[in-house]
Design a protein around this motif. Sequence first.
Motif, PDB file in Angstrom:
ATOM      1  N   ALA A  72      -0.450 -23.489 -39.604  1.00  0.00           N
ATOM      2  CA  ALA A  72      -1.320 -23.605 -38.436  1.00  0.00           C
ATOM      3  C   ALA A  72      -0.980 -22.559 -37.387  1.00  0.00           C
ATOM      4  CB  ALA A  72      -1.224 -25.004 -37.847  1.00  0.00           C
ATOM      5  N   GLU A  73       0.288 -22.162 -37.326  1.00  0.00           N
ATOM      6  CA  GLU A  73       0.696 -21.154 -36.352  1.00  0.00           C
ATOM      7  C   GLU A  73       0.430 -19.742 -36.847  1.00  0.00           C
ATOM      8  OE1 GLU A  73       4.737 -21.756 -35.333  1.00  0.00           O
ATOM      9  OE2 GLU A  73       4.408 -23.694 -34.359  1.00  0.00           O
ATOM     10  N   LEU A  74       0.552 -19.513 -38.155  1.00  0.00           N
ATOM     11  CA  LEU A  74       0.410 -18.167 -38.695  1.00  0.00           C
ATOM     12  C   LEU A  74      -1.029 -17.780 -39.002  1.00  0.00           C
ATOM     13  CD1 LEU A  74       3.470 -17.875 -41.093  1.00  0.00           C
ATOM     14  CD2 LEU A  74       3.194 -16.943 -38.806  1.00  0.00           C
ATOM     15  N   ALA A  75      -1.871 -18.751 -39.290  1.00  0.00           N
ATOM     16  CA  ALA A  75      -3.270 -18.443 -39.582  1.00  0.00           C
ATOM     17  C   ALA A  75      -3.950 -17.967 -38.307  1.00  0.00           C
ATOM     18  CB  ALA A  75      -3.972 -19.674 -40.142  1.00  0.00           C
ATOM     19  N   THR A  76      -4.567 -16.811 -38.352  1.00  0.00           N
ATOM     20  CA  THR A  76      -5.231 -16.275 -37.173  1.00  0.00           C
ATOM     21  C   THR A  76      -6.518 -17.052 -36.897  1.00  0.00           C
ATOM     22  OG1 THR A  76      -6.545 -14.665 -38.410  1.00  0.00           O
ATOM     23  CG2 THR A  76      -4.328 -13.998 -37.720  1.00  0.00           C
ATOM     24  N   PRO A  77      -6.969 -17.067 -35.660  1.00  0.00           N
ATOM     25  CA  PRO A  77      -8.241 -17.742 -35.352  1.00  0.00           C
ATOM     26  C   PRO A  77      -9.397 -17.180 -36.163  1.00  0.00           C
ATOM     27  CG  PRO A  77      -7.037 -17.271 -33.334  1.00  0.00           C
ATOM     28  CD  PRO A  77      -6.300 -16.584 -34.443  1.00  0.00           C
ATOM     29  N   GLU A  78      -9.368 -15.851 -36.421  1.00  0.00           N
ATOM     30  CA  GLU A  78     -10.440 -15.233 -37.194  1.00  0.00           C
ATOM     31  C   GLU A  78     -10.461 -15.755 -38.630  1.00  0.00           C
ATOM     32  OE1 GLU A  78      -9.361 -12.768 -33.785  1.00  0.00           O
ATOM     33  OE2 GLU A  78      -8.185 -13.581 -35.435  1.00  0.00           O
ATOM     34  N   MET A  79      -9.293 -15.918 -39.238  1.00  0.00           N
ATOM     35  CA  MET A  79      -9.216 -16.440 -40.597  1.00  0.00           C
ATOM     36  C   MET A  79      -9.746 -17.861 -40.679  1.00  0.00           C
ATOM     37  SD  MET A  79      -5.450 -15.094 -41.724  1.00  0.00           S
ATOM     38  CE  MET A  79      -5.426 -16.138 -43.154  1.00  0.00           C
ATOM     39  N   LEU A  80      -9.324 -18.684 -39.747  1.00  0.00           N
ATOM     40  CA  LEU A  80      -9.754 -20.078 -39.768  1.00  0.00           C
ATOM     41  C   LEU A  80     -11.242 -20.198 -39.488  1.00  0.00           C
ATOM     42  CD1 LEU A  80      -6.732 -21.709 -37.908  1.00  0.00           C
ATOM     43  CD2 LEU A  80      -7.223 -21.765 -40.356  1.00  0.00           C
ATOM     44  N   ALA A  81     -11.733 -19.390 -38.547  1.00  0.00           N
ATOM     45  CA  ALA A  81     -13.160 -19.439 -38.237  1.00  0.00           C
ATOM     46  C   ALA A  81     -13.997 -19.025 -39.434  1.00  0.00           C
ATOM     47  CB  ALA A  81     -13.460 -18.534 -37.038  1.00  0.00           C
ATOM     48  N   ALA A  82     -13.523 -18.002 -40.177  1.00  0.00           N
ATOM     49  CA  ALA A  82     -14.258 -17.544 -41.359  1.00  0.00           C
ATOM     50  C   ALA A  82     -14.282 -18.627 -42.430  1.00  0.00           C
ATOM     51  CB  ALA A  82     -13.640 -16.263 -41.902  1.00  0.00           C
ATOM     52  N   ALA A  83     -13.148 -19.321 -42.613  1.00  0.00           N
ATOM     53  CA  ALA A  83     -13.097 -20.390 -43.614  1.00  0.00           C
ATOM     54  C   ALA A  83     -13.993 -21.558 -43.220  1.00  0.00           C
ATOM     55  CB  ALA A  83     -11.649 -20.857 -43.802  1.00  0.00           C
ATOM     56  N   GLU A  84     -13.995 -21.883 -41.944  1.00  0.00           N
ATOM     57  CA  GLU A  84     -14.865 -22.961 -41.468  1.00  0.00           C
ATOM     58  C   GLU A  84     -16.330 -22.612 -41.713  1.00  0.00           C
ATOM     59  OE1 GLU A  84     -13.886 -24.542 -37.478  1.00  0.00           O
ATOM     60  OE2 GLU A  84     -12.106 -23.272 -37.622  1.00  0.00           O
ATOM     61  N   ARG A  85     -16.687 -21.372 -41.408  1.00  0.00           N
ATOM     62  CA  ARG A  85     -18.075 -20.951 -41.539  1.00  0.00           C
ATOM     63  C   ARG A  85     -18.511 -20.849 -42.987  1.00  0.00           C
ATOM     64  NH1 ARG A  85     -18.107 -15.183 -40.016  1.00  0.00           N
ATOM     65  NH2 ARG A  85     -17.430 -15.016 -42.191  1.00  0.00           N
ATOM     66  N   ASP A  86     -17.725 -20.158 -43.803  1.00  0.00           N
ATOM     67  CA  ASP A  86     -18.165 -19.813 -45.155  1.00  0.00           C
ATOM     68  C   ASP A  86     -17.893 -20.910 -46.178  1.00  0.00           C
ATOM     69  OD1 ASP A  86     -18.962 -17.373 -44.140  1.00  0.00           O
ATOM     70  OD2 ASP A  86     -17.067 -16.385 -44.642  1.00  0.00           O
ATOM     71  N   LEU A  87     -16.910 -21.791 -45.910  1.00  0.00           N
ATOM     72  CA  LEU A  87     -16.571 -22.843 -46.861  1.00  0.00           C
ATOM     73  C   LEU A  87     -16.918 -24.233 -46.345  1.00  0.00           C
ATOM     74  CD1 LEU A  87     -13.095 -21.473 -48.023  1.00  0.00           C
ATOM     75  CD2 LEU A  87     -15.312 -21.179 -49.125  1.00  0.00           C
ATOM     76  N   ASP A  88     -17.546 -24.281 -45.166  1.00  0.00           N
ATOM     77  CA  ASP A  88     -17.993 -25.553 -44.589  1.00  0.00           C
ATOM     78  C   ASP A  88     -16.827 -26.509 -44.426  1.00  0.00           C
ATOM     79  OD1 ASP A  88     -19.759 -27.383 -43.516  1.00  0.00           O
ATOM     80  OD2 ASP A  88     -20.318 -28.222 -45.460  1.00  0.00           O
ATOM     81  N   LEU A  89     -15.768 -26.033 -43.762  1.00  0.00           N
ATOM     82  CA  LEU A  89     -14.572 -26.838 -43.556  1.00  0.00           C
ATOM     83  C   LEU A  89     -14.360 -27.107 -42.077  1.00  0.00           C
ATOM     84  CD1 LEU A  89     -12.071 -24.879 -45.848  1.00  0.00           C
ATOM     85  CD2 LEU A  89     -13.341 -26.939 -46.437  1.00  0.00           C
ATOM     86  N   SER A  90     -13.609 -28.160 -41.786  1.00  0.00           N
ATOM     87  CA  SER A  90     -13.107 -28.352 -40.433  1.00  0.00           C
ATOM     88  C   SER A  90     -11.891 -27.454 -40.254  1.00  0.00           C
ATOM     89  CB  SER A  90     -12.712 -29.815 -40.218  1.00  0.00           C
ATOM     90  OG  SER A  90     -11.560 -30.126 -40.996  1.00  0.00           O
ATOM     91  N   ARG A  91     -11.424 -27.304 -39.010  1.00  0.00           N
ATOM     92  CA  ARG A  91     -10.238 -26.475 -38.764  1.00  0.00           C
ATOM     93  C   ARG A  91      -9.028 -27.009 -39.536  1.00  0.00           C
ATOM     94  NH1 ARG A  91      -8.929 -22.618 -34.901  1.00  0.00           N
ATOM     95  NH2 ARG A  91     -11.140 -22.180 -35.245  1.00  0.00           N
ATOM     96  N   GLN A  92      -8.820 -28.324 -39.535  1.00  0.00           N
ATOM     97  CA  GLN A  92      -7.681 -28.897 -40.248  1.00  0.00           C
ATOM     98  C   GLN A  92      -7.819 -28.713 -41.748  1.00  0.00           C
ATOM     99  OE1 GLN A  92      -4.855 -29.956 -39.042  1.00  0.00           O
ATOM    100  NE2 GLN A  92      -4.084 -30.345 -41.119  1.00  0.00           N
TER     101      GLN A  92
END
Length: 381
Positions: free
Chosen positions: A36-56
């Motif tokens: 959670a600390e190492l994942a950049t906001p850009e990486m998490l946002a891309a995963a949320e958008r493209d894989l239909d995931l929540s941040r967690q």
Amino acid sequence: MDRRVHKLAAATLSASVVIALTTTSSATASDDVDVAELATPEMLAAAERDLDLSRQEAIEVFASDLQAMHTQERLEKTLDESEVGAWIDDGELVVAVSDRRAAADVRRAGATPRLVEHSTDELSDVVSTLDDAEAPDASEVYSWYVDVPANTVVVEAAEGAHDAATEWLAETGVDADLVEVETTETVPEPFYDVVGGTAYDVPGSGCSVGFAVQPRGFVTAGHCGNVGTPTTGYNGASQGVFERSVFPGSDGAYVSVNQNWSVTSQVSRWNGTYAQVNGSDVAPIGATTCRSGRTSGYRCGQIEAYNQTVNYSQGPVRGLTRTSACARPGDSGGSFIAAGINAQGVTSGGSGFCGSGGRPQTYFQPVNPMLNAWNLTLVTQ
């Protein structure tokens, strides 16, 4: 982690999304590293958008994938040739082995073994043979690769081209039992970037890209082509078509590009680096401006006058900006920027070419009037 997230983990691993992380798992942290600390906001946002995931869920997917990656790395050092590939299935790392004795090692490492018939070397040799063979018709045979979970080599062919693909395989001499021919509607095509200052061609001539815009395309000089004129890119690939073009009177044009081209905020400096366009604020007289084009590269000068009318042999062009930057034929349409980030205009013409010994004067068509008149949006960083 729920079942849906487990399934998505395979997609993130295959897409190499986890490049910025180091190690952990969804259940047990490894080396005390917090995803959670190492994942950049850009990486998490891309995963949320493209894989239909929540941040967690995105964090858990990255963690699960990283654990699988590290397990696979450890097994690669111990299994040698008995391992024939690994993949994530429903959140679990599955390792294919051709040796029953290796299955115990896989289980001890926390992965699931699967005994398969063909080794990595067998399948890789088939792909190598296909690579070395005379290439088939690209409109019939699209690709070939090792399908690790299926333990076979897959050849992808166009619909209706199954027999053609089979004939090609027979000509290569590979073992047909190791290959599956699959047909698909999807035609693979390369992608290219629209970069300011780079070359493009029209029938019988060539010019330079000005700035990338939306809808997807670029602005350039109007004298480079008429409405309907097709363009090819710097690499000879089909690129687009002139949708708007005015010359004389003004000297501006808009080229829409096809789906193989991506628009960028970049302007080439012709030394391996790029300026990043961040707006189109107009620079005052006396400001330094640099232009980019296919013939003379990246050249700088000062803005000397605005709203100049140049009486070309084809007719007068009004509203141009005069600069002391040099240019040469072929640079037409290329980018003028100021302060390193602000788009100013596209090269129209001039005198005192680079290297001629004379005092250079190069004119550009301001970019903002084109954007406003044609409802275009500059692509910015």
